[in-house]
Write a protein that holds these residues in place. Sequence first.
Motif, PDB file in Angstrom:
ATOM      1  N   GLY A  63      -8.893   1.876   2.612  1.00 17.03           N
ATOM      2  CA  GLY A  63      -8.746   3.295   2.917  1.00 17.03           C
ATOM      3  C   GLY A  63      -7.938   4.016   1.852  1.00 17.03           C
ATOM      4  O   GLY A  63      -8.259   5.147   1.459  1.00 17.03           O
ATOM      5  N   ALA A  64      -6.888   3.384   1.375  1.00 15.50           N
ATOM      6  CA  ALA A  64      -6.068   3.976   0.315  1.00 15.50           C
ATOM      7  C   ALA A  64      -6.878   4.176  -0.962  1.00 15.50           C
ATOM      8  O   ALA A  64      -6.771   5.215  -1.629  1.00 15.50           O
ATOM      9  CB  ALA A  64      -4.849   3.094   0.045  1.00 15.50           C
ATOM     10  N   MET A  65      -7.696   3.188  -1.316  1.00 20.79           N
ATOM     11  CA  MET A  65      -8.505   3.307  -2.531  1.00 20.79           C
ATOM     12  C   MET A  65      -9.522   4.433  -2.403  1.00 20.79           C
ATOM     13  O   MET A  65      -9.742   5.204  -3.348  1.00 20.79           O
ATOM     14  CB  MET A  65      -9.211   1.980  -2.821  1.00 20.79           C
ATOM     15  N   ILE A 109      -3.736  12.632   4.543  1.00 16.71           N
ATOM     16  CA  ILE A 109      -5.097  12.233   4.944  1.00 16.71           C
ATOM     17  C   ILE A 109      -5.075  10.859   5.600  1.00 16.71           C
ATOM     18  O   ILE A 109      -5.731  10.630   6.627  1.00 16.71           O
ATOM     19  CB  ILE A 109      -6.038  12.249   3.722  1.00 16.71           C
ATOM     20  N   LEU A 110      -4.314   9.929   5.006  1.00 12.79           N
ATOM     21  CA  LEU A 110      -4.208   8.587   5.585  1.00 12.79           C
ATOM     22  C   LEU A 110      -3.615   8.641   6.988  1.00 12.79           C
ATOM     23  O   LEU A 110      -4.101   7.967   7.911  1.00 12.79           O
ATOM     24  CB  LEU A 110      -3.347   7.703   4.681  1.00 12.79           C
ATOM     25  N   LEU A 111      -2.575   9.435   7.162  1.00 12.77           N
ATOM     26  CA  LEU A 111      -1.926   9.549   8.462  1.00 12.77           C
ATOM     27  C   LEU A 111      -2.895  10.096   9.511  1.00 12.77           C
ATOM     28  O   LEU A 111      -2.851   9.695  10.683  1.00 12.77           O
ATOM     29  CB  LEU A 111      -0.702  10.459   8.353  1.00 12.77           C
ATOM     30  N   GLY A 134      -3.197  -0.041 -10.639  1.00 13.71           N
ATOM     31  CA  GLY A 134      -2.752  -0.211  -9.261  1.00 13.71           C
ATOM     32  C   GLY A 134      -3.798  -0.837  -8.371  1.00 13.71           C
ATOM     33  O   GLY A 134      -3.464  -1.480  -7.366  1.00 13.71           O
ATOM     34  N   LEU A 135      -5.091  -0.658  -8.714  1.00 19.07           N
ATOM     35  CA  LEU A 135      -6.158  -1.304  -7.948  1.00 19.07           C
ATOM     36  C   LEU A 135      -5.996  -2.814  -7.987  1.00 19.07           C
ATOM     37  O   LEU A 135      -6.123  -3.499  -6.960  1.00 19.07           O
ATOM     38  CB  LEU A 135      -7.524  -0.899  -8.510  1.00 19.07           C
ATOM     39  N   LEU A 136      -5.696  -3.345  -9.163  1.00 23.45           N
ATOM     40  CA  LEU A 136      -5.515  -4.785  -9.320  1.00 23.45           C
ATOM     41  C   LEU A 136      -4.234  -5.247  -8.639  1.00 23.45           C
ATOM     42  O   LEU A 136      -4.203  -6.297  -7.980  1.00 23.45           O
ATOM     43  CB  LEU A 136      -5.489  -5.140 -10.802  1.00 23.45           C
ATOM     44  N   VAL A 137      -3.170  -4.450  -8.764  1.00 27.85           N
ATOM     45  CA  VAL A 137      -1.905  -4.802  -8.116  1.00 27.85           C
ATOM     46  C   VAL A 137      -2.085  -4.871  -6.602  1.00 27.85           C
ATOM     47  O   VAL A 137      -1.635  -5.809  -5.940  1.00 27.85           O
ATOM     48  CB  VAL A 137      -0.808  -3.784  -8.483  1.00 27.85           C
ATOM     49  N   THR A 170       1.849   2.299   1.210  1.00 22.45           N
ATOM     50  CA  THR A 170       2.319   1.471   0.090  1.00 22.45           C
ATOM     51  C   THR A 170       1.251   1.354  -0.992  1.00 22.45           C
ATOM     52  O   THR A 170       1.545   1.431  -2.190  1.00 22.45           O
ATOM     53  CB  THR A 170       2.720   0.075   0.601  1.00 22.45           C
ATOM     54  N   ALA A 171      -0.012   1.161  -0.568  1.00 23.62           N
ATOM     55  CA  ALA A 171      -1.100   1.044  -1.539  1.00 23.62           C
ATOM     56  C   ALA A 171      -1.277   2.334  -2.330  1.00 23.62           C
ATOM     57  O   ALA A 171      -1.501   2.315  -3.550  1.00 23.62           O
ATOM     58  CB  ALA A 171      -2.398   0.675  -0.821  1.00 23.62           C
ATOM     59  N   LEU A 172      -1.173   3.482  -1.664  1.00 20.82           N
ATOM     60  CA  LEU A 172      -1.281   4.766  -2.371  1.00 20.82           C
ATOM     61  C   LEU A 172      -0.121   4.971  -3.336  1.00 20.82           C
ATOM     62  O   LEU A 172      -0.299   5.526  -4.430  1.00 20.82           O
ATOM     63  CB  LEU A 172      -1.329   5.911  -1.351  1.00 20.82           C
ATOM     64  N   SER A 173       1.065   4.536  -2.948  1.00 22.82           N
ATOM     65  CA  SER A 173       2.212   4.642  -3.838  1.00 22.82           C
ATOM     66  C   SER A 173       2.024   3.785  -5.087  1.00 22.82           C
ATOM     67  O   SER A 173       2.349   4.202  -6.203  1.00 22.82           O
ATOM     68  CB  SER A 173       3.493   4.231  -3.105  1.00 22.82           C
ATOM     69  N   ILE A 174       1.486   2.587  -4.895  1.00 18.57           N
ATOM     70  CA  ILE A 174       1.241   1.700  -6.041  1.00 18.57           C
ATOM     71  C   ILE A 174       0.202   2.318  -6.975  1.00 18.57           C
ATOM     72  O   ILE A 174       0.330   2.251  -8.208  1.00 18.57           O
ATOM     73  CB  ILE A 174       0.795   0.307  -5.545  1.00 18.57           C
ATOM     74  N   LEU A 175      -0.828   2.943  -6.396  1.00 21.36           N
ATOM     75  CA  LEU A 175      -1.827   3.614  -7.227  1.00 21.36           C
ATOM     76  C   LEU A 175      -1.211   4.795  -7.976  1.00 21.36           C
ATOM     77  O   LEU A 175      -1.556   5.060  -9.133  1.00 21.36           O
ATOM     78  CB  LEU A 175      -2.982   4.096  -6.344  1.00 21.36           C
ATOM     79  N   ALA A 176      -0.303   5.520  -7.329  1.00 23.04           N
ATOM     80  CA  ALA A 176       0.357   6.644  -7.983  1.00 23.04           C
ATOM     81  C   ALA A 176       1.265   6.183  -9.118  1.00 23.04           C
ATOM     82  O   ALA A 176       1.433   6.880 -10.122  1.00 23.04           O
ATOM     83  CB  ALA A 176       1.166   7.442  -6.962  1.00 23.04           C
ATOM     84  N   ILE A 177       1.848   4.997  -8.966  1.00 24.47           N
ATOM     85  CA  ILE A 177       2.767   4.475  -9.983  1.00 24.47           C
ATOM     86  C   ILE A 177       2.007   3.883 -11.171  1.00 24.47           C
ATOM     87  O   ILE A 177       2.304   4.164 -12.334  1.00 24.47           O
ATOM     88  CB  ILE A 177       3.690   3.407  -9.368  1.00 24.47           C
TER      89      ILE A 177
END
Length: 429
Positions: A231-233, A274-276, A329-332, A317-324
């Motif tokens: 969902g985050a992706m 949107i996720l919420l 971030g997809l691989l992380v 958390t996944a969206l934050s990793i993508l933002a960072i």
Amino acid sequence: MAITVKDLVRWLRPSAVVAALAALLATMYLGYIVDPEGNLHDFPVGLVNLDVGDVVGGQQVNVGDQIEAALVQQIPADTVDLREMGLPELHRAMLNGTIYGAIVIPSDFTKRVSILGAASVVPGDVERPVITVETNPAAGAYATQILLRITTQATDEANRAVGVQLLDRVQNQLQSASGAPTTELSGSSRLALAEPISVVVVPFRPLPDGAGGGLSAFFYTLLLLLAGFTGAMIIHSMVDSSLGFAPTEYGPWYVHYPPTPISRVRTLLIKWGILLAVAPVVSGVYLAVATLLGMSIQRAPMLFLYGVLAIVAVGVTALSILAIFGAAGLLVNLVLFIVLGLPSAGGTVPIEATPRAMEWLSTFEPMHQIFVAVRAILYYDARASSGLAHGVWMALLGLAIGLVIGLVATSFYDRKGLERRAGSTSGTR
């Protein structure tokens, strides 16, 4: 056109990433499934001795104590955590899912052994003394298999040891009573006394129909984690396309909107919003489909609420990793939530039957934290002590970490003027 070293490196880079990911996948997935019993360590099993003993030949005898001592000696301490406990403690441990099963010696065990010995020389009906192996089906089918292998081997040895002692005692009693040193037991009596104990396997609390043999909790966990992760992706890519930070392409249709002048923090907040909004919808869909398919769900409201929490925690958390990290971030996220998560979840193979490195991963990997909570809701009456409290607090901790790292990183990027705009290679103005 000549191919330069720079071109070669550029095209070989994806191959190297795929190869490294494949090596990690093979190591994690095959490493935890190839030899579970070889990896066995600290496997928790209960031992309950309720035997009160009996007076045999004018002496107080307790065969249960002998069996207990033999089991402690025979069961390897380096692989099995044998816990001597009382009956109330056993019930609590079973309900909390902290042990995979137990060996229970009943209160009349010595008396039944004595009766069996007397019945071998005196006519009459008699029942063999019983030792019960109680399994914990909610802990998983593979855990039950390991438990039965351990207990079968140990009780077989104890059975033979008791049989030898019982044969000697009955033979001596028979010779003393008849006065004939050559008096022998019949073949059927010797056969019965050689292995006098009957081992009965019973489930502590049988799983209801629709539990998938104890796998429904694991697969429901996988659904929740995938909802947050994928969902985050999806949200990340679609929002970035709408804001003009990435092209939108469906088949031959392609469009790249002009970049929207919006900060990284606001972009991340939109994605979180949107996720919420979608998390309760997805959790409700999962619950509805599971109910329609006949999955056993005793506490649907609790499962729905925890599902929302788990999806939000993973997704934020996944969206934050993508933002960072951007595209990396997809691989992380893939490594964090899937590659390392599945082997350390404990849903198929018990954590105690995996390499110790995976046991360490299970202390913080999101999938294991979600699994113990979902298992508690589905199988253990949503008891806080059976993993629900742990799963809730770990989800809240993960959510807090995701919020903090996302806000801190995007705020830092904004303050440094690291804008997301077309044609920018350095990220500076």
